[in-house]
Design an enzyme around this catalytic site. Structure first.
Site, mmCIF file in Angstrom:
data_model
loop_
_atom_site.group_PDB
_atom_site.id
_atom_site.type_symbol
_atom_site.label_atom_id
_atom_site.label_comp_id
_atom_site.label_asym_id
_atom_site.label_seq_id
_atom_site.Cartn_x
_atom_site.Cartn_y
_atom_site.Cartn_z
ATOM 1 N N HIS A 72 64.079 -15.615 13.327
ATOM 2 C CA HIS A 72 64.558 -14.203 13.923
ATOM 3 C C HIS A 72 64.573 -14.376 15.384
ATOM 4 C CE1 HIS A 72 63.553 -11.136 10.840
ATOM 5 N NE2 HIS A 72 63.698 -12.142 10.240
ATOM 6 N N TYR A 201 59.730 -2.214 15.462
ATOM 7 C CA TYR A 201 58.297 -1.737 15.840
ATOM 8 C C TYR A 201 58.521 -0.248 16.365
ATOM 9 C CZ TYR A 201 56.213 -6.388 15.760
ATOM 10 O OH TYR A 201 55.657 -7.672 15.358
ATOM 11 N N PRO A 293 47.106 -6.199 14.525
ATOM 12 C CA PRO A 293 48.226 -7.074 14.249
ATOM 13 C C PRO A 293 49.421 -6.773 14.986
ATOM 14 C CG PRO A 293 47.723 -5.575 12.502
ATOM 15 C CD PRO A 293 46.496 -5.302 13.636
ATOM 16 N N LYS A 297 49.742 -11.910 16.136
ATOM 17 C CA LYS A 297 49.065 -13.276 16.779
ATOM 18 C C LYS A 297 47.873 -13.626 16.112
ATOM 19 C CE LYS A 297 51.562 -13.876 20.155
ATOM 20 N NZ LYS A 297 52.838 -14.266 19.391
HETATM 21 C C1 PHB Z 1 54.057 -8.396 8.688
HETATM 22 O O1 PHB Z 1 55.243 -8.660 8.318
HETATM 23 O O2 PHB Z 1 53.032 -8.224 7.835
HETATM 24 C C2 PHB Z 1 53.891 -8.151 9.990
HETATM 25 C C3 PHB Z 1 54.882 -8.561 10.904
HETATM 26 C C4 PHB Z 1 54.600 -8.068 12.260
HETATM 27 C C5 PHB Z 1 53.474 -7.803 12.867
HETATM 28 C C6 PHB Z 1 52.229 -7.727 11.793
HETATM 29 C C7 PHB Z 1 52.720 -7.673 10.461
HETATM 30 O O3 PHB Z 1 53.253 -7.515 14.124
#
Ligand code: PHB
Ligand code: APR
Length: 390
Positions: A72, A201, A293, A297
């Protein structure tokens, strides 16, 4: 039984450390409380920094990750109905992340352990590190009716946040740092094509949302929920309706939904214990620290601990030099705290904090608008997201 390094916990940290040590000829045994199926049944994170991917290759378990993991080059931030791209590659002079599920990575590590003939003892009960302040520490545990003692030179606690190792540290010798958030993430896994090829996000007045993925046919979605909510409060229909409301129209309109194949609520918490060593017991990964999360990290910080610790053990066993072991805690914590800072910052940027007032709300909006307008601010976000060097 006797080994050089006794590792408690067969999650990603324990298995990666075990594999790396084995490759360098250092004998070790992993003691895992649950069955392999149980460990592989957990759905966790999925974004790997390059440093993590490098360690997987060094551990001779990177082939499937390199074939199936998706590189990515950026991600999206959604706010007020618009999408804003963070060009990781452009902002970091070429760095990217790899989307590859923790479940897959753990499976590869188990297969690597099998291929090299490593010892992983599952269903190890009542595991206890003992005599950690002496030169001859050992671990006691039970397997079925059999009580077993494992003598070792060093013990490494890789047994996660709820493990036993951290509890063994004398209370007066450690300091704990903690922040508990008043909300959690409700996560859903579906066998549907992801709504976006890049992660989104989303900050929304109703709360945070995240669109992530595991593959071209497997999507992972999250929404911020109050800690009082449970999975039973959220039917799939209600989940997707809420998720859609928090995303820009152009995203919601193209989202394909399907029945959830996994659904869980995870509370958000920041935690660090210092130091990460006492006597001959070392801690690594979630056993020593956890992050919310938002910045992806958790797993990646576990990887940097494993890097420092494996390097230190190699120095001890192969070069007879204990300098790195003596500095392990300090080196690991320096990076741990940077991951804490970034995870806190990204969480504060994107979530709704019901207890906060108008002033904080304006600051959050200003932070986002600054990010939109400043390449320097975006470069700082990108530098941290792809992972600081270790
Ligand atoms: C996930 O795909 O589970 C995931 C991806 C990015 C994050 C947290 C979880 O910041
Ligand atoms: N005895 C033996 N094993 C134990 C014990 C115990 N008393 N307590 C816990 N374990 C095992 C758990 O069953 C689990 O398999 O230790 C393992 C810890 O694994 P994780 O919790 O996954 O922690 P870690 O390996 O440090 O992984 C890093 O990063 O993305 C985050 O939380 C995510 O798990 C991920 C972590």
């Amino acid at each position: 039984m006797r080994t050089q390094v006794g590792i408690i916990g067969g999650g990603p940290s324990g298995l990666l450390l075990s594999q790396l040590l084995h490759v360098r000829g250092i004998d070790n045994v992993v003691l895992e409380k649950h069955s392999r199926e149980h460990v592989l049944g957990r759905i966790r994170a999925g974004v790997l920094e390059r440093g993590f991917a490098r360690l997987m290759r060094e551990a001779q378990v990177g082939d499937r990750m390199d074939r199936e993991g998706q590189v990515h080059e950026g991600f999206q931030i959604a706010c007020n109905g618009t999408l804003d791209r963070i060009d990781l590659k452009g902002l970091t002079r070429g760095d990217t992340v790899l989307v590859y599920g923790q479940t897959e990575l753990t499976r590869d590590l188990y297969e690597g352990r099998d291929a090299l003939g490593g010892t992983v003892i599952h269903r190890a009960e009542e595991v206890e590190p003992r005599d950690i302040e002496t030169q001859a520490p050992y671990i006691t545990f039970r397997r079925g009716c059999e009580a077993i003692r494992l003598d070792c030179d060093y013990i490494v606690g890789c047994d996660g946040f709820h493990g036993v190792s951290r509890q063994t540290l004398p209370k007066h010798r450690v300091r704990e740092f903690e922040r508990v958030y008043s909300f959690g993430w409700l996560g859903v896994l579906t066998q549907t094509p992801p709504v976006s090829s890049e992660l989104i996000y989303a900050r929304h007045e109703r709360g945070f949302a995240l669109c992530s993925l595991r593959s071209a046919a497997l999507s992972r979605y999250y929404i911020q929920v109050p800690l009082t909510d449970s999975v039973d409060d959220w039917t799939d229909e209600r989940f997707f309706e809420e998720l859609r409301r928090r995303l820009p129209d152009q995203v919601s309109a193209t989202m394909v939904t399907g029945p959830s194949i996994e659904k869980s609520v995870a509370p958000l918490r920041s935690y660090v214990v210092e130091p990460m060593r006492h006597g001959r017991l070392f801690l690594a990964g979630d056993a020593a620290h956890i992050v919310p999360p938002t910045g992806a990290k958790g797993l990646n910080t576990a990887a940097s601990d494993v890097h420092y610790l494996h390097e230190a053990l190699v120095h001890h066993y192969i070069h007879g030099d204990d300098g790195c072991l003596d500095h392990y805690s300090e080196r690991a914590l320096a990076r741990v705290w940077k991951a804490q800072r970034f995870s806190w910052w990204m969480t504060a940027l994107l979530h709704r904090f019901p207890e906060r007032g108008d002033y904080d709300q304006r600051l959050q909006e200003t932070e986002l608008s600054y990010l939109r307008s400043s390449d320097v601010a975006r470069a700082s976000l990108a530098e941290n997201y792809v992972g600081l060097p270790f």
